[in-house]
Scaffold this active site. Sequence first.
Site, mmCIF file in Angstrom:
data_model
loop_
_atom_site.group_PDB
_atom_site.id
_atom_site.type_symbol
_atom_site.label_atom_id
_atom_site.label_comp_id
_atom_site.label_asym_id
_atom_site.label_seq_id
_atom_site.Cartn_x
_atom_site.Cartn_y
_atom_site.Cartn_z
ATOM 1 C CE LYS A 123 -19.314 -39.206 -6.157
ATOM 2 N NZ LYS A 123 -18.801 -37.864 -5.842
ATOM 3 N N GLY B 122 -11.550 -31.680 -3.525
ATOM 4 C CA GLY B 122 -11.422 -30.266 -3.224
ATOM 5 C C GLY B 122 -10.020 -29.707 -3.294
ATOM 6 C CG ASN C 116 -19.352 -28.917 -5.677
ATOM 7 O OD1 ASN C 116 -19.839 -29.351 -4.643
ATOM 8 N ND2 ASN C 116 -19.659 -27.709 -6.094
ATOM 9 C CB ALA D 178 -12.359 -36.143 -6.243
ATOM 10 N N GLY D 179 -10.695 -33.556 -7.415
ATOM 11 C CA GLY D 179 -9.351 -33.061 -7.634
ATOM 12 C C GLY D 179 -9.166 -32.174 -8.846
#
Length: 269
Positions: A111, A172, A220, A198-199
Amino acid sequence: MSQHAVQSSPSPADDDSLIIAGRAYQSRLLLGTGKYDSGATAQAAIEASGAEIITVAMRRIELVGASERLSDYLDPEKYLYLPNTSGCYTAREAVRTLRLAREAGGYNLVKLEVVGNKETLYPDMIETLKAAEELIDDGFDVMAYCSDDPNLAARLEEMGCAAIMPLAAPIGSGLGILNPLHIRMIVEQASIPVLVDAGIGTPSDAAIAMELGCDGVLLNTAVAEARDPVRMAAAFRLAVEAGRQAYLAGRMPKRQYASASSPERGYIE
């Protein structure tokens, strides 16, 4: 730790597997391994998620000499470790990091993540394109974290990336999908997997991503910082599965006015 240990053969055409770089995966949910309060919590949450691919920042892969390693909790024979270049701000840094990953562990599916600054962690697309080109020329299968710009996403595909990973919102942030139209446009023009990265903040965000036609979701923080990470991971698993099934089923058309559920003929006079 060979990355091929957990990869299976491509499934038949009628199987709804996620295919990345010619390999098939049953789960469309990918999880990161950072921010958990312990290795045991990470292990339990990732097991509950059903994820087969887990992302690992190269600086967190302890190959030798550590008293406690990530592999003590997350068996590399069970999960595909996907090295990422989190923390890299230039193409040169990212390429060097992933070459080290391949030399150290045989990782070829990677990645790519090149960010512009520490405040926004927004992707630096000039450096991302530069790094992607060099890595692809070097034989890597590149999953590229990118902005939600359809033109730049198309450029990454043209270069030969294995997957496109547009952000839903800043890393995040938990803000969810801020530009669903852009994500839809990227999906409609792509012939390689598109995974929102993301987000994502809640399972409903993940379900929306899948309903838009995305092939998968990577997250995550939404799990690691939940009050109950294990339960949240299980919720995301169900949301991704539900969103995928809804996309395949095909939603009803949106209408300006009401449409009766019951027939308008045959009423009792």
